[in-house]
Design an enzyme around this catalytic site. Structure first.
Site, PDB file in Angstrom:
ATOM      1  CD  GLU A 170      -2.388  -1.224   2.961  1.00 24.10           C
ATOM      2  OE1 GLU A 170      -2.472  -0.007   3.373  1.00 24.10           O
ATOM      3  OE2 GLU A 170      -2.958  -2.087   3.039  1.00 24.10           O
ATOM      4  CB  CYS A 186      21.598  49.223  -2.822  1.00 21.85           C
ATOM      5  SG  CYS A 186      22.817  48.001  -3.150  1.00 21.85           S
ATOM      6  CE1 TYR A 222      -8.973   6.912  -0.933  1.00 18.86           C
ATOM      7  CE2 TYR A 222      -6.686   7.470  -1.107  1.00 18.86           C
ATOM      8  CZ  TYR A 222      -7.908   7.480  -1.545  1.00 18.86           C
ATOM      9  OH  TYR A 222      -7.996   7.832  -2.809  1.00 18.86           O
ATOM     10  CE  LYS A 261       9.427   7.627   6.495  1.00 17.58           C
ATOM     11  NZ  LYS A 261       9.513   7.443   8.064  1.00 17.58           N
ATOM     12  CB  CYS A 309      26.216  50.891  -3.230  1.00 15.81           C
ATOM     13  SG  CYS A 309      24.678  51.028  -4.349  1.00 15.81           S
ATOM     14  CE  LYS A 350       4.906   5.030   7.102  1.00 12.89           C
ATOM     15  NZ  LYS A 350       4.716   6.514   7.718  1.00 12.89           N
ATOM     16  CB  CYS A 360      21.205  48.051  -6.819  1.00 19.08           C
ATOM     17  SG  CYS A 360      22.360  49.640  -6.520  1.00 19.08           S
ATOM     18  CG  ASP A 367       3.638  12.651   4.836  1.00 19.85           C
ATOM     19  OD1 ASP A 367       3.415  12.466   5.942  1.00 19.85           O
ATOM     20  OD2 ASP A 367       4.541  13.380   4.274  1.00 19.85           O
ATOM     21  CB  CYS A 387      26.158  48.699  -6.944  1.00 22.03           C
ATOM     22  SG  CYS A 387      25.800  47.408  -5.745  1.00 22.03           S
TER      23      CYS A 387
HETATM   24  S1  IVH Z   1      -0.835   0.235   8.551  1.00 19.40           S
HETATM   25  C1  IVH Z   1      -0.204  -1.490  12.774  1.00 19.40           C
HETATM   26  N1  IVH Z   1      -0.978   1.389   6.290  1.00 19.40           N
HETATM   27  O1  IVH Z   1       1.993   5.512   9.136  1.00 19.40           O
HETATM   28  C2  IVH Z   1       0.154  -0.134  12.101  1.00 19.40           C
HETATM   29  N2  IVH Z   1      -0.030   2.809   8.323  1.00 19.40           N
HETATM   30  O2  IVH Z   1       4.452   5.264  10.411  1.00 19.40           O
HETATM   31  C3  IVH Z   1      -1.079   0.118  11.174  1.00 19.40           C
HETATM   32  N3  IVH Z   1       0.166   5.056   7.435  1.00 19.40           N
HETATM   33  O3  IVH Z   1       0.701   5.086  12.471  1.00 19.40           O
HETATM   34  C4  IVH Z   1      -0.614   0.968  10.093  1.00 19.40           C
HETATM   35  N4  IVH Z   1      -0.210   4.950   5.406  1.00 19.40           N
HETATM   36  O4  IVH Z   1      -0.578   6.227  10.568  1.00 19.40           O
HETATM   37  C5  IVH Z   1      -0.827   1.579   7.569  1.00 19.40           C
HETATM   38  N5  IVH Z   1      -1.077   2.260   4.062  1.00 19.40           N
HETATM   39  C6  IVH Z   1      -0.879   2.647   5.483  1.00 19.40           C
HETATM   40  C7  IVH Z   1      -0.369   3.716   5.968  1.00 19.40           C
HETATM   41  C8  IVH Z   1      -0.260   3.726   7.404  1.00 19.40           C
HETATM   42  C9  IVH Z   1       0.140   5.646   6.347  1.00 19.40           C
HETATM   43  C10 IVH Z   1       0.721   5.892   8.757  1.00 19.40           C
HETATM   44  C11 IVH Z   1      -0.251   5.312   9.991  1.00 19.40           C
HETATM   45  C12 IVH Z   1       1.025   4.671  10.849  1.00 19.40           C
HETATM   46  C13 IVH Z   1       2.163   5.433  10.428  1.00 19.40           C
HETATM   47  C14 IVH Z   1       3.270   4.677  10.750  1.00 19.40           C
END
Ligand code: IVH
Length: 710
Positions: free
Chosen positions: A125, A453, A269, A359, A456, A127, A472, A129, A478
């Site tokens: 999935e 400036c 989501y 990451k 100068c 991640k 300037c 932000d 200058c």
């Molecule tokens: S699973 C048991 N899936 O990332 C932990 N977390 O750095 C369940 N996050 O605390 C997390 N996208 O807030 C999961 N697709 C994703 C995510 C995700 C973002 C966040 C979540 C977690 C943090 C950890």
């Protein structure tokens, strides 16, 4: 025990050491937070707690890749009092362990398969932000929505959560469990984030306009108040976090308008489940199918794979296209899909063993905006620069970044003293994104564009009406502009004089000693003699910003004496005293001598005429054959040359109209510079003669062995 966070002295830790230390501190901090929330052991005094936090912050500053969303530096801690009622999660909200390279990820997957005792189906999935949320549904009805908090106790943000698009107050369908905690991520899509910041900017303008209409208008005060009330948000994550954790019932007027817009921009989501004793499905991917049937928002991105190669390909794919996804992502979450294995694999004290976060390298970091200084470049443009506490971003230490002009400073809404978010645009040029307004303490001050400036003292003004940039007007005298022009003369695209770089240009035009510089303007460049170079000492400056360069390690201003050396003992014996010309000084004089017969087009570029770069200069040189012929040409004759045109023709005529420009040409010629092509038959003649490449446009791409791009 106090630590200056920005400049905390850090022993140079390796990444592994830093990671171990960060984990140790995290454990202690989280323990202290739990204790504060009512546990009976482990309560520590505030100073100790603060010291741990500062140490962790310093480590994360040095190794930004270690800073997870769930780091104590990023989460609401017990020490920070919340405006929201506490909610205890039925099941703890865990965080994720991280890996930072494909090798580490493969190793983690292999270990998980070994623990499972069989091959595993993987779920990948994005991640997201944003910030984690836990939605508790009892018999299909939303009873509370809470932030993660310390993992056990979060903040009750139900009033706001029910207004987040996509979060249902009632689940659709039937057969809902008595209790289920649905976990997910609240975020702001990138496009909505940009609209939100545009709205903040409009509101700031309104505040300033309203203030300007009142008697006793104080511009700085109005700007500061506007930036405080409607700051530009540094990134979608910060904006989302504040958006979900705001108290709208305490707001009115413009603040309410802004708050409503912020809430309306939030999305969610789902990415997991908390308490759910007996889920009727066997895999996490199937959980998502069921949650979608209940009307919960499910991300379209998750995929399943039978082997680790597929997982790694997914990671690589989104590494490439992370900026084309509608929301910000900072990595990939890899999960074991089968739920039965979740129980089998279990968890550590803070994270499950069945999931890991890969990451991507960090692109954004936070640092302190120490000052905004204005410097003047070679063309006289006055540019505000952010001066920041040194920050490591995308692999290098950054101390300054351009803020372009006073309007950009306003649009970004930054105040001097702010904590700001910094990134590298295209991973090269540092860019200030905006302030972390939540961290303001009232000591910040608004930037005021100077009217004169800084080098100068001339009054700054736009070159023409309607221009945003201030310049300037003291083009000839200058020191900043002369220094920039002299450096340009030595650059590769102009006369390509290796000994004439930024240090030398500064030494010739702005030495610390002696008081009178060797060059007042570039007109005297080819008249320089060795004895003029001996006593020069200089501060090294950045060619872009004009700022004094500092040593990376010590932060001290770099001073050099490029043209001086002390006599050797043997020379002293021969009666030599005082500074002597260095090898560098001798080389400069030699290279200047050689430069006098370089190609005409190089001289044209070296004259610093607006818009005249190497391409136009070659076309002009080729056609006219001499600087005299170019000077004598009419505007139409100039404009008619292929590759020149009206704008460059005007720029040339404007340039020659100034006496001190003509003086440069005359003094260079008098010193022996050859401003013509030997044997050229006169204007237009070369073109008439024709040649094998006449009329062709040649495009070269790729690279040639043994040649640089220049
Ligand atoms: S699973 C048991 N899936 O990332 C932990 N977390 O750095 C369940 N996050 O605390 C997390 N996208 O807030 C999961 N697709 C994703 C995510 C995700 C973002 C966040 C979540 C977690 C943090 C950890």
């Amino acid at each position: 025990y106090t630590v200056d966070v920005a400049d905390a002295e850090l022993p140079a830790l390796t990444l592994d050491e830093a990671r171990a230390e960060a984990e140790r501190l995290t454990e202690k901090i989280l323990g202290a937070r739990e204790a504060y929330y009512g546990g009976d052991v482990g309560l520590v005094d505030d100073a100790t707690y603060d010291a741990w936090m500062h140490q962790l912050e310093a480590i994360e500053r040095a190794h930004p890749e270690l800073q997870g969303q769930d780091s104590p530096t990023q989460t609401v801690g017990a020490a920070e009092s919340s405006m929201f009622a506490p909610v205890e999660h039925a099941e703890r909200m865990l965080s994720l362990d991280n890996v930072f390279s494909p090798d580490e990820l493969r190793e983690w997957c292999t270990k998980a398969e070994a623990s499972a005792g069989r091959p595993v189906q993987w779920l990948t999935e994005l991640k997201i932000d944003g910030l984690a949320i836990s939605l508790r549904y009892e018999n299909g009805v939303l009873t509370s929505a809470a932030t993660r908090g310390d993992g056990r106790i979060g903040e009750d943000v139900t009033v706001n959560a029910v207004r987040v698009a996509g979060i249902p107050e009632r689940l659709s369908g039937d057969g809902h469990p008595a209790i289920v905690e649905v976990r997910g991520e609240v975020f702001i899509p990138v496009a909505a984030f940009e609209e939100l910041n545009a709205l903040q900017a409009r509101l700031r303008e309104r505040v300033i306009a309203d203030a300007a209409a009142r008697p006793r208008y104080d511009e700085e005060k109005a700007q500061k108040s506007a930036a405080r009330r409607f700051p530009a948000f540094a990134n979608p994550r910060n904006a989302a976090s504040g958006g979900l954790r705001q108290q709208l019932d305490k707001k009115s007027g413009l603040e309410l308008e802004a708050g409503e817009a912020r809430l309306a921009s939030l999305r969610m989501y789902v990415h997991g489940i908390g308490a759910w004793p007996d889920p009727p499905v066997a895999a996490q991917s199937e959980v998502y199918g069921l949650l979608a049937e209940w009307g919960l928002p499910v991300s379209p991105y998750p995929r399943t794979f039978d082997d680790v190669d597929g997982v790694l390909a997914f990671v690589a794919e989104y590494g490439e296209k992370r900026h084309s996804v509608a929301h910000e992502l900072d990595g990939i979450v890899v999960k074991v899909d089968e739920l039965s294995l979740h129980d089998e694999l279990g968890m550590t004290s803070r994270a499950p063993r069945w999931a890991i976060a890969y990451k991507y390298p960090p692109e954004e970091v936070q640092t302190r905006l120490l000052d905004i200084i204005v410097s003047v470049g070679r063309t006289g443009r006055a540019t505000p620069y952010a001066q920041m506490a040194p920050a490591l971003v995308a692999g290098s230490v950054v101390r300054q970044a351009t803020l372009h002009n006073q309007d950009v400073v306003k649009a970004k809404g930054v105040l001097i003293g702010d904590m700001i978010v910094l990134r590298k645009a295209g991973d090269v040029i540092p860019e200030v994104l905006g302030p972390v307004a939540e961290l303001r303490d009232g000591s910040e001050r608004a930037f005021v564009m100077p009217t004169t400036c800084p080098e100068c003292g001339s009054t700054l003004a736009p070159a023409k009406e309607g221009d945003i940039d201030l310049r300037c007007p003291n083009t000839r005298g200058c020191p900043a502009q002369v220094r920039g022009r002299v450096e340009h003369i030595g650059s590769r695209g102009a006369l390509d004089i290796e000994a004439l770089g930024e240090v030398t240009a500064a030494a010739l035009t702005q030495p610390l000693a002696p008081q009178d510089p060797a060059l007042e303007t570039e007109a005297g460049l080819f008249d320089l003699t060795l004895d003029q170079l001996v006593p020069i000492e200089v501060i090294v400056r950045d060619s872009e910003t004009g700022e004094a360069r500092r040593d990376e390690a010590t932060g001290e201003v770099i001073r050099r004496a490029p043209f001086r050396r002390n006599p050797s003992p043997a020379e002293k014996k021969d009666g030599l005293t005082g500074p002597q010309p260095s090898a560098q000084a001798v080389t400069l004089i030699e290279e200047l001598e050689k430069a006098k017969t370089k190609d005409l087009w190089r001289f044209l570029v070296a004259l610093n005429i607006r818009h005249v770069g190497p391409v136009a200069a070659r076309a002009l040189a080729q056609y006219f054959g001499s600087l005299d012929a170019i000077r004598a040409a009419t505007r139409d004759e100039l404009a008619a040359v292929d590759g020149v045109g009206g704008i460059i023709a005007d720029a040339l005529q404007d340039w020659f109209a100034l006496d001190w420009h003509v003086d440069i040409v005359e003094r260079w010629v008098a010193a022996g510079a050859r401003l013509s092509i030997p044997g050229h038959p006169g204007p237009g003649a070369a073109a008439a003669a024709g040649g094998v490449l006449e009329g062709l446009t040649v495009v070269a791409t790729g690279s040639l062995e043994g040649y640089t791009r220049e």
